[in-house]
Design an enzyme around this catalytic site. Sequence first.
Site, mmCIF file in Angstrom:
data_model
loop_
_atom_site.group_PDB
_atom_site.id
_atom_site.type_symbol
_atom_site.label_atom_id
_atom_site.label_comp_id
_atom_site.label_asym_id
_atom_site.label_seq_id
_atom_site.Cartn_x
_atom_site.Cartn_y
_atom_site.Cartn_z
ATOM 1 N N ARG A 68 -12.380 7.893 79.406
ATOM 2 C CA ARG A 68 -11.557 7.762 80.604
ATOM 3 C C ARG A 68 -10.165 8.352 80.430
ATOM 4 O O ARG A 68 -9.647 9.020 81.308
ATOM 5 C CB ARG A 68 -11.432 6.264 80.930
ATOM 6 C CG ARG A 68 -10.797 5.982 82.276
ATOM 7 C CD ARG A 68 -10.538 4.484 82.441
ATOM 8 N NE ARG A 68 -11.604 3.634 82.010
ATOM 9 C CZ ARG A 68 -12.515 3.082 82.823
ATOM 10 N NH1 ARG A 68 -12.462 3.283 84.111
ATOM 11 N NH2 ARG A 68 -13.477 2.298 82.337
ATOM 12 N N ARG A 108 -17.385 3.034 91.610
ATOM 13 C CA ARG A 108 -16.495 2.108 90.897
ATOM 14 C C ARG A 108 -15.953 0.961 91.760
ATOM 15 O O ARG A 108 -15.941 -0.181 91.301
ATOM 16 C CB ARG A 108 -15.354 2.868 90.220
ATOM 17 C CG ARG A 108 -15.825 3.912 89.196
ATOM 18 C CD ARG A 108 -14.742 4.349 88.231
ATOM 19 N NE ARG A 108 -14.348 3.260 87.354
ATOM 20 C CZ ARG A 108 -13.341 2.461 87.573
ATOM 21 N NH1 ARG A 108 -12.572 2.624 88.620
ATOM 22 N NH2 ARG A 108 -13.083 1.485 86.741
ATOM 23 N N CYS A 133 -25.589 2.784 104.098
ATOM 24 C CA CYS A 133 -25.938 1.567 104.832
ATOM 25 C C CYS A 133 -25.876 0.341 103.926
ATOM 26 O O CYS A 133 -26.896 -0.260 103.586
ATOM 27 C CB CYS A 133 -27.315 1.733 105.451
ATOM 28 S SG CYS A 133 -27.281 3.032 106.673
ATOM 29 N N GLU A 134 -24.697 -0.010 103.505
ATOM 30 C CA GLU A 134 -24.464 -1.190 102.665
ATOM 31 C C GLU A 134 -23.048 -1.663 102.940
ATOM 32 O O GLU A 134 -22.125 -0.838 102.999
ATOM 33 C CB GLU A 134 -24.508 -0.826 101.175
ATOM 34 C CG GLU A 134 -25.764 -0.179 100.719
ATOM 35 C CD GLU A 134 -26.448 -0.950 99.600
ATOM 36 O OE1 GLU A 134 -26.002 -2.056 99.258
ATOM 37 O OE2 GLU A 134 -27.440 -0.415 99.093
HETATM 38 N N1 LLP Z 1 -17.440 4.546 72.959
HETATM 39 C C1 LLP Z 1 -18.435 3.720 73.354
HETATM 40 C C2 LLP Z 1 -19.378 3.226 72.356
HETATM 41 C C3 LLP Z 1 -18.547 3.341 74.705
HETATM 42 O O1 LLP Z 1 -19.516 2.515 75.077
HETATM 43 C C4 LLP Z 1 -17.620 3.842 75.646
HETATM 44 C C5 LLP Z 1 -17.712 3.477 77.065
HETATM 45 C C6 LLP Z 1 -16.615 4.718 75.188
HETATM 46 C C7 LLP Z 1 -16.551 5.037 73.839
HETATM 47 C C8 LLP Z 1 -15.592 5.331 76.110
HETATM 48 O O2 LLP Z 1 -14.796 4.366 76.698
HETATM 49 P P1 LLP Z 1 -13.517 4.809 77.552
HETATM 50 O O3 LLP Z 1 -12.549 5.473 76.609
HETATM 51 O O4 LLP Z 1 -13.985 5.760 78.589
HETATM 52 O O5 LLP Z 1 -13.017 3.553 78.125
HETATM 53 N N2 LLP Z 1 -18.456 2.914 84.057
HETATM 54 C C9 LLP Z 1 -17.352 2.070 83.667
HETATM 55 C C10 LLP Z 1 -16.940 2.292 82.230
HETATM 56 C C11 LLP Z 1 -18.087 2.114 81.246
HETATM 57 C C12 LLP Z 1 -17.681 2.405 79.822
HETATM 58 C C13 LLP Z 1 -18.872 2.400 78.922
HETATM 59 N N3 LLP Z 1 -18.597 2.702 77.552
HETATM 60 C C14 LLP Z 1 -16.179 2.286 84.631
HETATM 61 O O6 LLP Z 1 -16.299 3.076 85.564
HETATM 62 O O7 LLP Z 1 -15.151 1.630 84.510
#
Ligand code: LLP
Length: 430
Positions: A289, A325, A355-356
């Site tokens: 992210r 999100r 449609c939700e």
């Molecule tokens: N490493 C592992 C093992 C992970 O499971 C994840 C994210 C990351 C790194 C990267 O994390 P970040 O730096 O992006 O926070 N869909 C959700 C976020 C799910 C994150 C899953 N794992 C959202 O939109 O907030």
Amino acid sequence: MHSFAYKNGSLHCEGVNLADIAAVIGTPTFVYSKKTITEDLSEFREALSPLDAHVAYAVKACSNKAILNLMVQQGVGFDIVSGGELWRVINAGGDATLCTYAGVGKTEPEIRYALEQNIYCFNCESENELREINRIAGEMGVHAPIAVRVNPHVDAHTHKYITTGTNENKFGVDITRIEELYATIAAEMPHLRIRGLQMHIGSQLTEIRPFVEAIEKVAPVVRKFIDLYGIEFWSIGGGIGIVYDGCLASGLSAWWAEHPEHITIRGYADAIIPLLKPLGIKIIVEPGRRLTGNACAMLTTCLYEKRGEAKTFKMIDAGMNDIIRPALYEGYHEIWPVTEHRDDTIVADIVGPICESGDFQAQNRAIADVKPGEVLAEMSAGAYGFSMASTYNSRPLAAEVLVDGEKWHIIRRRQTLEEIVTGECLPGEC
Ligand code: LLP
């Protein structure tokens, strides 16, 4: 930082007027800034330079070929969670030997593929999985490099669906059992090569403290494993949060100055370096992210408006299939008109065509009183935006664009209806 700002009343990404992109290729369209991504990556590397630190970009955040290729050009590695993501990295010109492979449910074909491609390490999540990799590696006559994801049981203070580091979550192996498991691997799994240790406590963490707490808890285990197994790396995962609410209103620098408690790359690095440096081991970080989130806005067009008894609704041409999100994590994304408004703020729900009732991008939001036909920009859409999109309601996947200075390039053309049904057939036809 990010590269979105109003210039002469029009919202720009770097040197490109977003209205021009919408006029040429329509909406919804995800627009990424090359500058933001490369600058944030440099900031990351620079901040962690006192360590032997390596960035493994979390592909799941945004896996477009051009974005992955940009990462390849910057020489980073990749954190992948499926055979599909490994394929994408290779297809984008990436090096499999710089990939770490996480996830609780790796299948046999995926494990074989990753071994054939000679990935850097499997980050494993259970004894069952380790035994399966050991069996497959034995059959293939190779040694599989592995690390285990340790679950340090630390509360990340983030949304319940994206917290991963407590013993209520499906991820990793409890810190209380990790030493026993490594001993079992060493004694009973001859086709595995213990290469490191991994952890990841959650995503969108806005405080530094949980990272520090987790590192302090796990560091003694790392020390022991260096002595016992000669591990060469510790991956401390990703999770660094971005600014969702306030990034355009005041500009990020001003926002950060007013919110010193919110995590920054510099603050994160300064807090963890003193804890990690004495270990003298390679550190892998897995940001997703933080590298792509603020680097993108999704353009969408206001289709209709409706003033009801209780609420005003603005209907837009992007739905929860484009950005899920808000529906899934109560996620907040700023929404701004591409042509600047002045003094006509109203409170409205910004809703999509699906449609939700859960299909909204914002609820009870103070927003410019945009009219049908106007283009809006939904900010901070670069991480878990397009990568979580679907074709629900048979809506084609959006287009994606990469801006580079004054130029912009389509990096994914809008999906066609034929492409949506590719692979479908009547019984007996496939
Ligand atoms: N490493 C592992 C093992 C992970 O499971 C994840 C994210 C990351 C790194 C990267 O994390 P970040 O730096 O992006 O926070 N869909 C959700 C976020 C799910 C994150 C899953 N794992 C959202 O939109 O907030």
